[in-house]
Design an enzyme around this catalytic site. Structure first.
Site, PDB file in Angstrom:
ATOM      1  N   ILE A  39       0.826  -1.216   0.000  1.00  0.00           N
ATOM      2  CA  ILE A  39       0.000   0.000   0.000  1.00  0.00           C
ATOM      3  C   ILE A  39       0.863   1.270   0.000  1.00  0.00           C
ATOM      4  O   ILE A  39       0.396   2.332  -0.405  1.00  0.00           O
ATOM      5  CB  ILE A  39      -0.958  -0.011   1.223  1.00  0.00           C
ATOM      6  CG1 ILE A  39      -2.156   0.895   0.999  1.00  0.00           C
ATOM      7  CG2 ILE A  39      -0.224   0.348   2.509  1.00  0.00           C
ATOM      8  CD1 ILE A  39      -3.257   0.717   2.035  1.00  0.00           C
ATOM      9  N   GLY A 101      12.374  -3.635  11.407  1.00  0.00           N
ATOM     10  CA  GLY A 101      11.339  -2.866  10.739  1.00  0.00           C
ATOM     11  C   GLY A 101      10.063  -3.629  10.460  1.00  0.00           C
ATOM     12  O   GLY A 101       9.208  -3.140   9.720  1.00  0.00           O
ATOM     13  N   GLN A 102       9.910  -4.820  11.062  1.00  0.00           N
ATOM     14  CA  GLN A 102       8.661  -5.560  10.836  1.00  0.00           C
ATOM     15  C   GLN A 102       7.514  -4.845  11.543  1.00  0.00           C
ATOM     16  O   GLN A 102       7.588  -4.586  12.757  1.00  0.00           O
ATOM     17  CB  GLN A 102       8.769  -7.002  11.345  1.00  0.00           C
ATOM     18  CG  GLN A 102       7.517  -7.813  11.025  1.00  0.00           C
ATOM     19  CD  GLN A 102       7.618  -9.291  11.415  1.00  0.00           C
ATOM     20  OE1 GLN A 102       8.581  -9.717  12.065  1.00  0.00           O
ATOM     21  NE2 GLN A 102       6.617 -10.063  11.028  1.00  0.00           N
ATOM     22  N   HIS A 108       5.923 -12.144   5.432  1.00  0.00           N
ATOM     23  CA  HIS A 108       5.774 -11.617   4.070  1.00  0.00           C
ATOM     24  C   HIS A 108       7.144 -11.360   3.484  1.00  0.00           C
ATOM     25  O   HIS A 108       8.069 -10.949   4.176  1.00  0.00           O
ATOM     26  CB  HIS A 108       4.932 -10.340   4.048  1.00  0.00           C
ATOM     27  CG  HIS A 108       5.332  -9.300   5.053  1.00  0.00           C
ATOM     28  ND1 HIS A 108       5.002  -9.398   6.393  1.00  0.00           N
ATOM     29  CD2 HIS A 108       6.031  -8.152   4.927  1.00  0.00           C
ATOM     30  CE1 HIS A 108       5.493  -8.352   7.034  1.00  0.00           C
ATOM     31  NE2 HIS A 108       6.123  -7.581   6.168  1.00  0.00           N
TER      32      HIS A 108
END
Ligand code: 5GP
Ligand code: ZN
Length: 122
Positions: A39, A101-102, A108
């Site tokens: 996104i 940074g997850q 994913h």
């Protein structure tokens, strides 16, 4: 093709995308894996490839997930070819935990391409 029932977390954003409760424009879907655009893309091509099953991160994988992991990478490569970025090269990233940074705790792979990448990542 029938979709096997897999573990899901109703509070998980990506489980809700898999379930169709939150819209995403799937560029690939099969019995194990789906892929859809990020996104907030950080590259001209930025696709997320995720298992249907709720797996928190790569840190939670076991031998029982080997088919899923194989499919994740095979689909990433296929989507990269379809997106026209395979010849130039692309980055596959999976963040594990907050320091990396997850932000979504559902495994994913980021498929990123369409520009030059720096190394090491920040
Ligand atoms: P992470 O930071 O966990 O490695 O990656 C999560 C990714 O999910 C981020 O790049 C973020 O932009 C993306 N993302 C967050 N919410 C949504 C959403 O509702 N739809 C889509 N398509 N991507 C999302
Ligand atoms: Zn999930």
């Amino acid at each position: 093709m029938t979709t096997p029932s897999v573990a899901t977390d109703p509070a998980c954003l990506f489980c809700r995308i898999v379930a169709g409760e939150i819209p995403a424009a799937f560029v690939h879907e099969d019995d194990l894996v789906v892929a859809f655009p990020d996104i907030a893309p950080r590259a001209p091509t930025h696709i997320l490839v995720i298992p249907r099953q709720h797996i928190v991160s790569a840190a939670a994988l076991t031998d029982a997930d080997s088919s899923t992991v194989g499919r994740l990478f095979a689909v990433a490569a296929q989507v990269a070819r379809e997106a026209g970025i395979a010849d130039a090269g692309y980055r596959l990233v999976t963040n594990v935990g907050r320091a990396a940074g997850q932000t979504v705790d559902h495994l994913h792979i980021h498929l990123m391409g369409g520009r030059s990448m720096t190394w090491p990542p920040g």
